[in-house]
Design an enzyme around this catalytic site. Structure first.
Site, PDB file in Angstrom:
ATOM      1  N   ASP A   1      -2.201   6.541   6.330  1.00  0.00           N
ATOM      2  CA  ASP A   1      -3.294   5.696   5.859  1.00  0.00           C
ATOM      3  C   ASP A   1      -3.591   4.677   6.958  1.00  0.00           C
ATOM      4  O   ASP A   1      -2.809   3.761   7.191  1.00  0.00           O
ATOM      5  CB  ASP A   1      -2.854   5.005   4.565  1.00  0.00           C
ATOM      6  CG  ASP A   1      -3.898   4.038   4.011  1.00  0.00           C
ATOM      7  OD1 ASP A   1      -4.934   3.829   4.665  1.00  0.00           O
ATOM      8  OD2 ASP A   1      -3.652   3.485   2.915  1.00  0.00           O
TER       9      ASP A   1
ATOM     10  N   LYS B   1     -12.961  -1.946   6.264  1.00  0.00           N
ATOM     11  CA  LYS B   1     -12.273  -2.916   7.102  1.00  0.00           C
ATOM     12  C   LYS B   1     -12.775  -2.872   8.543  1.00  0.00           C
ATOM     13  O   LYS B   1     -13.162  -3.890   9.088  1.00  0.00           O
ATOM     14  CB  LYS B   1     -10.758  -2.687   7.062  1.00  0.00           C
ATOM     15  CG  LYS B   1     -10.093  -3.312   5.844  1.00  0.00           C
ATOM     16  CD  LYS B   1      -9.743  -2.333   4.796  1.00  0.00           C
ATOM     17  CE  LYS B   1      -9.193  -2.992   3.533  1.00  0.00           C
ATOM     18  NZ  LYS B   1      -8.374  -2.072   2.756  1.00  0.00           N
TER      19      LYS B   1
ATOM     20  N   TRP C   1       0.830  -1.206   0.000  1.00  0.00           N
ATOM     21  CA  TRP C   1       0.000   0.000   0.000  1.00  0.00           C
ATOM     22  C   TRP C   1       0.866   1.258   0.000  1.00  0.00           C
ATOM     23  O   TRP C   1       0.533   2.232  -0.666  1.00  0.00           O
ATOM     24  CB  TRP C   1      -1.012  -0.005   1.145  1.00  0.00           C
ATOM     25  CG  TRP C   1      -2.111  -0.981   0.896  1.00  0.00           C
ATOM     26  CD1 TRP C   1      -2.410  -2.088   1.629  1.00  0.00           C
ATOM     27  CD2 TRP C   1      -3.044  -0.975  -0.206  1.00  0.00           C
ATOM     28  NE1 TRP C   1      -3.467  -2.766   1.065  1.00  0.00           N
ATOM     29  CE2 TRP C   1      -3.874  -2.107  -0.061  1.00  0.00           C
ATOM     30  CE3 TRP C   1      -3.254  -0.135  -1.303  1.00  0.00           C
ATOM     31  CZ2 TRP C   1      -4.899  -2.414  -0.959  1.00  0.00           C
ATOM     32  CZ3 TRP C   1      -4.274  -0.432  -2.201  1.00  0.00           C
ATOM     33  CH2 TRP C   1      -5.087  -1.560  -2.020  1.00  0.00           C
TER      34      TRP C   1
HETATM   35  C1  PLP Z   1      -7.775  -1.601   1.643  1.00  0.00           C
HETATM   36  C2  PLP Z   1      -6.714  -0.599   1.701  1.00  0.00           C
HETATM   37  C3  PLP Z   1      -6.577   0.411   0.735  1.00  0.00           C
HETATM   38  C4  PLP Z   1      -7.456   0.475  -0.505  1.00  0.00           C
HETATM   39  O1  PLP Z   1      -8.694   0.975  -0.305  1.00  0.00           O
HETATM   40  P1  PLP Z   1      -9.646   1.263  -1.570  1.00  0.00           P
HETATM   41  O2  PLP Z   1     -10.991   1.319  -0.951  1.00  0.00           O
HETATM   42  O3  PLP Z   1      -9.496   0.129  -2.540  1.00  0.00           O
HETATM   43  O4  PLP Z   1      -9.229   2.544  -2.151  1.00  0.00           O
HETATM   44  C5  PLP Z   1      -5.572   1.340   0.891  1.00  0.00           C
HETATM   45  N1  PLP Z   1      -4.739   1.300   1.944  1.00  0.00           N
HETATM   46  C6  PLP Z   1      -4.831   0.347   2.887  1.00  0.00           C
HETATM   47  C7  PLP Z   1      -3.881   0.351   4.046  1.00  0.00           C
HETATM   48  C8  PLP Z   1      -5.813  -0.631   2.794  1.00  0.00           C
HETATM   49  O5  PLP Z   1      -5.912  -1.586   3.726  1.00  0.00           O
END
Ligand code: PLP
Length: 362
Positions: free
Chosen positions: A174, A198, A102
């Site tokens: 993030d 999540k 990521w």
């Molecule tokens: C799942 C995830 C993403 C991607 O999210 P999208 O909804 O596909 O944009 C980005 N960063 C992390 C850390 C994730 O777990």
């Protein structure tokens, strides 16, 4: 019949009481005579929901008053672009820390919008650890320092807020896969963002918590719906929001508060992760390669010593009521995601299955 335990990495399990509420309320929400997805986002009932959602999030995370809470669309990956657009202005630069898939994607996207300096990377260590923040080389003049708080695919997590020598550049992180899993010191960040699918409900909502002082730095070409200042002014309704995702997030936050809040979530999550890593480490039949101090509490990837057994493992796990365990396609093997919605009893069942499977197939 008992529902299976769902270890999916995302979209992920939603707390069962929340699913029941959704089912009960879907036809007639809040006495309005219509479903929550069938009414105006500007009507009084929905505005009331929005206010309660923000209030709860502020209370749970202890968000300081001078931070704005934005509820946006486009997922965390939209933020990979929105962050440089909003914070780096025209011709600006930013520093990024690379700890896995990521982070790398965030870096690639940011390169389209600003000058990117990689301040540290664990790529040489095959992303099994986190580079020590004292050694990060934050480029002078960086608009911000970006990192991914939990690498959902690799299974690496920051267990403390890093304090690099950043020359005053704000931290941007993030938190998509570990938001609300433990208390968070929002005040130490410039921006915290997280997709909801999540640990906060369903896909279609991304929470962006931003220091007000950073709202006036956007590149002039930043689209309205992506621009933090515009969305802040419009209470996140510069365009029609994903009302269903807001609704589910409000229910999830209500559930977290009813369960006792983030300290309780953190204690449970610590015990869940400890239980599963113990089962994985107990034998060479299963392997998790991550440096113990950097292991994720949320996503536990593990490989079987014998690759040929992957299919059998997944089939038998499903029969035992354990689903969503297939590893990310880039890593293979298995991955168990232990978000807030996964009860301790579910992890206990998975741990028991691991030793049972090894006894029969090892
Ligand atoms: C799942 C995830 C993403 C991607 O999210 P999208 O909804 O596909 O944009 C980005 N960063 C992390 C850390 C994730 O777990």
């Amino acid at each position: 019949m008992e529902r299976p335990v769902n270890f999916s990495a995302g979209p992920a399990a939603v707390p069962e009481p929340v699913l029941h509420r959704i089912r009960e309320e879907l036809g007639d929400w809040d006495g309005t005579g219509a479903s929550v997805v069938e009414q105006s986002h500007r009507g009084a009932p929905f505005l009331d929901l929005a206010a309660r959602l923000e209030e709860r999030l502020r209370r749970l995370l202890g968000i300081p008053r001078d931070y704005r809470v934005l509820l946006l669309q486009g997922g965390a990956q939209m933020q990979f672009a929105a962050v440089p657009l909003n914070l780096a202005g025209e011709g600006g630069s930013a520093s990024y820390v690379d700890t896995g898939s990521w982070s790398s994607r965030a870096i690639d996207e940011a390169r389209r919008f600003c000058r990117v300096r990689v301040a540290a990377s664990s790529e040489e260590d095959k992303y099994r650890s986190i580079p020590s923040p004292e050694k990060w080389k934050v480029a002078p003049g960086s608009a911000y320092v970006h990192f991914v708080a939990n690498e959902t695919i690799g299974g690496v997590e920051f267990h403390e807020v890093p304090a690099p020598d950043a020359g005053g550049a704000p931290l941007v992180a993030d938190f998509s896969s570990n938001i609300l899993s433990r208390p968070l010191e929002v005040g130490r960040f410039g921006v915290v963002y997280a997709g909801a699918q999540k640990n906060m409900g369903v896909s279609g909502l991304t929470v962006v918590i931003v220091d007000e002082a950073l709202l006036d730095r956007a590149h002039p070409l930043t689209p309205t719906v992506v621009r933090y200042a515009d969305q802040a002014r419009a209470d996140s309704m510069a365009n029609t929001p994903c009302t269903f995702a807001w609704y589910v997030a409000a229910l999830v936050l209500e559930w977290i508060e009813a369960e006792g809040g983030l300290a309780i979530m953190a204690a449970r999550n610590d015990r869940k992760a400890a239980r599963l890593y113990k089962a994985v480490d107990a034998t060479d039949f299963y392997q998790n390669p991550i440096a113990p101090a950097c292991r994720s509490r949320m996503n536990v990837p593990f490989l079987l010593a014998e690759k040929g057994l992957d299919e059998a493992f997944l089939d038998e796990a499903r029969e035992a009521g354990l689903i969503g365990l297939k590893g990310h396609r880039s890593v293979g093997g298995m991955r168990a995601s232990l978000y807030n919605a996964i009860p301790e009893s579910g992890v206990e069942r998975l741990a028991a299955f691991l030793s049972d499977f090894e006894r029969r197939r090892g």
